[in-house]
Design an enzyme around this catalytic site. Structure first.
Site, PDB file in Angstrom:
ATOM      1  N   LYS A 197       0.826  -1.182  -0.068  1.00 28.35           N
ATOM      2  CA  LYS A 197      -0.035  -0.018  -0.001  1.00 28.35           C
ATOM      3  C   LYS A 197       0.910   0.986   0.004  1.00 28.35           C
ATOM      4  O   LYS A 197       1.498   1.478   1.096  1.00 28.35           O
ATOM      5  CB  LYS A 197      -0.719   0.045   1.298  1.00 28.35           C
ATOM      6  CG  LYS A 197      -1.878   1.116   1.058  1.00 28.35           C
ATOM      7  CD  LYS A 197      -2.589   1.594   2.533  1.00 28.35           C
ATOM      8  CE  LYS A 197      -1.876   2.741   3.120  1.00 28.35           C
ATOM      9  NZ  LYS A 197      -2.044   4.005   2.454  1.00 28.35           N
ATOM     10  N   GLU A 272      10.350   0.749  10.374  1.00 30.37           N
ATOM     11  CA  GLU A 272      11.287   1.774  10.360  1.00 30.37           C
ATOM     12  C   GLU A 272      10.606   3.100  10.465  1.00 30.37           C
ATOM     13  O   GLU A 272       9.750   3.498   9.763  1.00 30.37           O
ATOM     14  CB  GLU A 272      11.771   1.611   8.858  1.00 30.37           C
ATOM     15  CG  GLU A 272      13.219   2.228   8.901  1.00 30.37           C
ATOM     16  CD  GLU A 272      13.237   3.885   8.670  1.00 30.37           C
ATOM     17  OE1 GLU A 272      13.264   4.553   9.581  1.00 30.37           O
ATOM     18  OE2 GLU A 272      13.256   4.137   7.484  1.00 30.37           O
ATOM     19  N   CYS A 306      14.259  10.076   6.904  1.00 33.04           N
ATOM     20  CA  CYS A 306      14.234   9.478   8.212  1.00 33.04           C
ATOM     21  C   CYS A 306      15.581   9.852   8.895  1.00 33.04           C
ATOM     22  O   CYS A 306      15.713  10.048   9.869  1.00 33.04           O
ATOM     23  CB  CYS A 306      13.661   8.397   8.284  1.00 33.04           C
ATOM     24  SG  CYS A 306      14.511   7.234   7.137  1.00 33.04           S
TER      25      CYS A 306
HETATM   26  O1  TXE Z   1       2.615   9.058   8.541  1.00 30.51           O
HETATM   27  P1  TXE Z   1       1.878   7.754   8.726  1.00 30.51           P
HETATM   28  P2  TXE Z   1       2.369  10.472   7.989  1.00 30.51           P
HETATM   29  C1  TXE Z   1       7.005  10.903  10.107  1.00 30.51           C
HETATM   30  C2  TXE Z   1       7.136  12.300   9.693  1.00 30.51           C
HETATM   31  C3  TXE Z   1       5.998  12.946   9.244  1.00 30.51           C
HETATM   32  C4  TXE Z   1       5.038  12.006  10.050  1.00 30.51           C
HETATM   33  C5  TXE Z   1       3.454  11.875   9.714  1.00 30.51           C
HETATM   34  O2  TXE Z   1       7.903  12.956  10.692  1.00 30.51           O
HETATM   35  O3  TXE Z   1       5.836  14.205   9.517  1.00 30.51           O
HETATM   36  O4  TXE Z   1       5.424  10.686  10.036  1.00 30.51           O
HETATM   37  O5  TXE Z   1       3.424  11.551   8.466  1.00 30.51           O
HETATM   38  C6  TXE Z   1      -0.194   4.541   6.405  1.00 30.51           C
HETATM   39  N1  TXE Z   1      -2.772   1.292   9.423  1.00 30.51           N
HETATM   40  N2  TXE Z   1       7.331  10.013   8.620  1.00 30.51           N
HETATM   41  O6  TXE Z   1       0.940  10.879   8.717  1.00 30.51           O
HETATM   42  O7  TXE Z   1       0.718   7.961   9.095  1.00 30.51           O
HETATM   43  C7  TXE Z   1      -0.322   5.596   5.544  1.00 30.51           C
HETATM   44  O8  TXE Z   1      -1.490   5.532   4.594  1.00 30.51           O
HETATM   45  C8  TXE Z   1      -1.734   1.113   8.304  1.00 30.51           C
HETATM   46  C9  TXE Z   1       8.662   9.453   8.931  1.00 30.51           C
HETATM   47  O9  TXE Z   1       2.284  10.486   6.433  1.00 30.51           O
HETATM   48  O10 TXE Z   1       2.760   6.875   9.377  1.00 30.51           O
HETATM   49  C10 TXE Z   1       1.014   5.715   4.877  1.00 30.51           C
HETATM   50  O11 TXE Z   1       1.034   4.601   3.563  1.00 30.51           O
HETATM   51  N3  TXE Z   1      -1.158   1.750   7.615  1.00 30.51           N
HETATM   52  C11 TXE Z   1       8.884   8.262   7.702  1.00 30.51           C
HETATM   53  C12 TXE Z   1       1.993   5.247   5.797  1.00 30.51           C
HETATM   54  O12 TXE Z   1       1.140   4.710   6.714  1.00 30.51           O
HETATM   55  C13 TXE Z   1      -1.408   3.256   7.977  1.00 30.51           C
HETATM   56  C14 TXE Z   1       8.288   8.542   6.509  1.00 30.51           C
HETATM   57  C15 TXE Z   1       2.800   6.240   6.524  1.00 30.51           C
HETATM   58  O13 TXE Z   1       1.903   7.255   7.108  1.00 30.51           O
HETATM   59  C16 TXE Z   1      -2.213   3.494   9.172  1.00 30.51           C
HETATM   60  C17 TXE Z   1       6.843   9.323   6.495  1.00 30.51           C
HETATM   61  C18 TXE Z   1      -2.929   2.533   9.763  1.00 30.51           C
HETATM   62  N4  TXE Z   1      -3.720   2.813  10.834  1.00 30.51           N
HETATM   63  C19 TXE Z   1       6.650   9.917   7.493  1.00 30.51           C
HETATM   64  N5  TXE Z   1      -2.574   4.972   9.156  1.00 30.51           N
HETATM   65  C20 TXE Z   1       9.936   7.706   7.750  1.00 30.51           C
HETATM   66  N6  TXE Z   1      10.423   6.825   8.837  1.00 30.51           N
HETATM   67  O14 TXE Z   1      10.793   7.550   6.916  1.00 30.51           O
HETATM   68  C21 TXE Z   1      -1.731   5.459   8.250  1.00 30.51           C
HETATM   69  N7  TXE Z   1      -0.896   4.449   7.692  1.00 30.51           N
END
Ligand code: TXE
Length: 499
Positions: A197, A272, A306
């Site tokens: 996804k 991660e 990250c």
């Molecule tokens: O992250 P989410 P968001 C950090 C960065 C950013 C913050 C929020 O600080 O500002 O996270 O970003 C899916 N069950 N990173 O809101 O929600 C979602 O659809 C399963 C660090 O975008 O974690 C997307 O595909 N999946 C980082 C993915 O999770 C779910 C990279 C990431 O979204 C879900 C990005 C659920 N309940 C953001 N809810 C890194 N580690 O590199 C959401 N998703």
């Protein structure tokens, strides 16, 4: 607009106009769910594509397809050399479509086309070829046993590594293609099936990569893509009973929620999560090397990395010189759309994320932090944030504790290395860190005291397929990359033979 702006290929324009469905069982399937999700160009704020918003039944269909493919053995029991050959062909196909995939990434994510070509596609090719090669390196051990009964019996055992089953891959929006392939490739190399996804913000490149997988020879059902929201599509996928393993990259909060739900069926998980990565600059450091390395380490991809360096602790004797050099460098950065490779800073990936990063800066300003801002983005509706330095922020500001994930770098003066270490380790995160010094003894003695999964000396943010990567503390669990990468996608079976 600059005259260097790249004009999208006809194939890219045509792909954007498509009615995108879900990629299940080796082909396009219309979503049963009626909802759709818009995809925006971060440089203009305009909608450029529409994707399906998969519901529970759609996700179930994808997982069932992956499960059937897995138990049929069409991929999981194929000769490792055949899997390797198909995955190498898959990498070749990406290479042949470099410009198309790079443009799609810039259009949906905002990043520079130069970065999209070099990293999102170029580095991904290295990872794909490295991982394809792991398919033929899976091995167990032979074990001498000491079981004493019945008298006279002898036993020898060996271990087999077997693919874990159906993998759910959840991908974020900062490097959609690259991080997507970091999940697809080890899963497929190990013989698993995968349902992936992408982020709802950046779904396009992985949809295109699904077609290329089929063209390369990956059998139907082995590689499926569902697009949709995190709350429904992502949640249903990661809690599906037929999913054996989750590989998630994203926020700490979402990662923790997924880990909690995975406990019910004891799914294997690799998480991660984010970072709040410190860099410690000792007074003997090469200042030019520090500035070049950490400008790249902090502002690459607008800081939406990250592993990005976001907190610098500089020993007092060189602080003023270092701060002046960073100020000059930040003010010299040019800001504009990613399709023009001459711009060094591009828009953030989404309007919501732009608002979040601006909120951190506004909060810091209200609390009297000293902000030094670089150039502004062009006027219009793009999701730009000026590159910004924050000088000597209080260590309790939200901005110094939470992952900002934007073009923002905090610079703090410290009295000595002990203070730098204490501040660097004073974080819930522990993903990466760097140490800048010409003193080998200092580097060797300090490295073990830094709480991070990767510590660079005199560089930052440089990753490699052969170097394990992952977090200490709340930055995650498990490691990606390296020779043992497939361990996370296999189960170990002991076979004990009496003779
Ligand atoms: O992250 P989410 P968001 C950090 C960065 C950013 C913050 C929020 O600080 O500002 O996270 O970003 C899916 N069950 N990173 O809101 O929600 C979602 O659809 C399963 C660090 O975008 O974690 C997307 O595909 N999946 C980082 C993915 O999770 C779910 C990279 C990431 O979204 C879900 C990005 C659920 N309940 C953001 N809810 C890194 N580690 O590199 C959401 N998703």
């Amino acid at each position: 607009m600059s005259s260097q702006i790249v004009r999208p290929l006809d194939s890219v324009s045509a792909f954007l106009k498509r009615q995108h469905g879900l990629y299940i069982d080796g082909g396009w399937v219309a979503a049963r769910g009626q909802g759709t999700l818009p995809v925006f160009n971060p440089a203009t704020g305009e909608q450029i594509a529409t994707t399906a918003d998969a519901d529970e039944a759609d996700v179930d269909q994808a997982v069932q397809s992956a499960h059937q493919a897995f138990i049929s053995g069409v991929w999981s029991r194929r000769l490792p050399a055949e899997r390797e050959r198909i995955l190498l062909r898959y990498a070749d196909l990406l290479e042949q479509h470099t410009e198309e995939l790079a443009q799609l990434e810039t259009l949906e994510q905002g990043k520079s086309i130069a970065i999209a070509r070099a990293f999102e596609v170029g580095s991904t090719l290295n990872w794909m070829r490295y991982t394809a090669g792991l398919a033929t390196k899976v091995s167990g051990r032979t074990l001498d046993l000491s079981i004493p009964m019945p008298e006279g019996a002898r036993y020898t055992a060996f271990t087999r590594k077997e693919p874990v089953g159906v993998v759910a891959g959840i991908v974020p929006w900062n490097f959609p293609l690259m991080i997507g392939m970091w999940k697809v490739m080890p899963a497929l190399a190990a013989g698993c099936s995968i349902v992936i996804k992408p982020s709802e913000i950046t779904p396009l490149t992985l949809l295109r990569m699904a077609e290329l997988a089929t063209e390369a020879g990956v059998p139907p059902g082995v590689f499926n893509v569902v697009t949709g929201s995190g709350g429904v599509c992502g949640r249903v996928l990661t809690s599906h009973p037929l999913v054996s393993k989750i590989s998630f990259t994203g926020s700490t909060a979402t990662g923790k929620g997924i880990a909690r739900s995975a406990v019910d069926s004891l799914k294997r998980i690799t998480l991660e999560l984010g970072g709040k990565n410190p860099a410690i600059v000792l007074k003997d450091a090469d200042i030019q090397q520090v500035v070049e390395g950490l400008m790249m380490g902090s502002f690459l991809n607008q800081g939406q990395v990250c592993a990005a360096s976001s907190r610098l602790y500089v020993e007092a004797p060189i602080f003023d010189q270092v701060a002046a050099a960073f100020e000059g460098a930040v003010k010299g950065l040019t800001v504009g759309p990613g399709l023009d490779p001459s711009f060094q800073i591009n828009p953030l990936a989404s309007q919501a994320h732009q608002a979040k990063v601006l909120g951190y800066l506004e909060d810091a300003r209200r609390q009297d932090a000293e902000l030094i801002r670089g150039a502004q983005g062009p006027n219009g509706n793009g999701f730009y944030v000026s590159p910004t330095l924050v000088l000597n922020p209080d260590n309790h500001l939200t901005l110094t504790r939470e992952e900002v994930f934007g073009p923002v770098l905090c610079l703090s003066r410290v009295d000595d290395v002990e203070q730098a270490l204490a501040l660097a380790n004073d974080s819930d995160y522990g993903l990466t860190a760097s140490l800048w010094t010409r003193d080998l003894n200092a580097a060797m003695n300090l490295t073990p005291r830094i709480e991070a999964g990767t510590v660079w000396v005199n560089s930052h943010t440089l990753i490699d397929a052969n170097m394990p990567f992952g977090g200490f503390k709340q930055s995650g669990t498990g490691r990606d990359f390296g020779a043992d990468w497939l361990d996370a996608y296999t189960e170990t079976k002991s076979v004990c033979i009496r003779h």
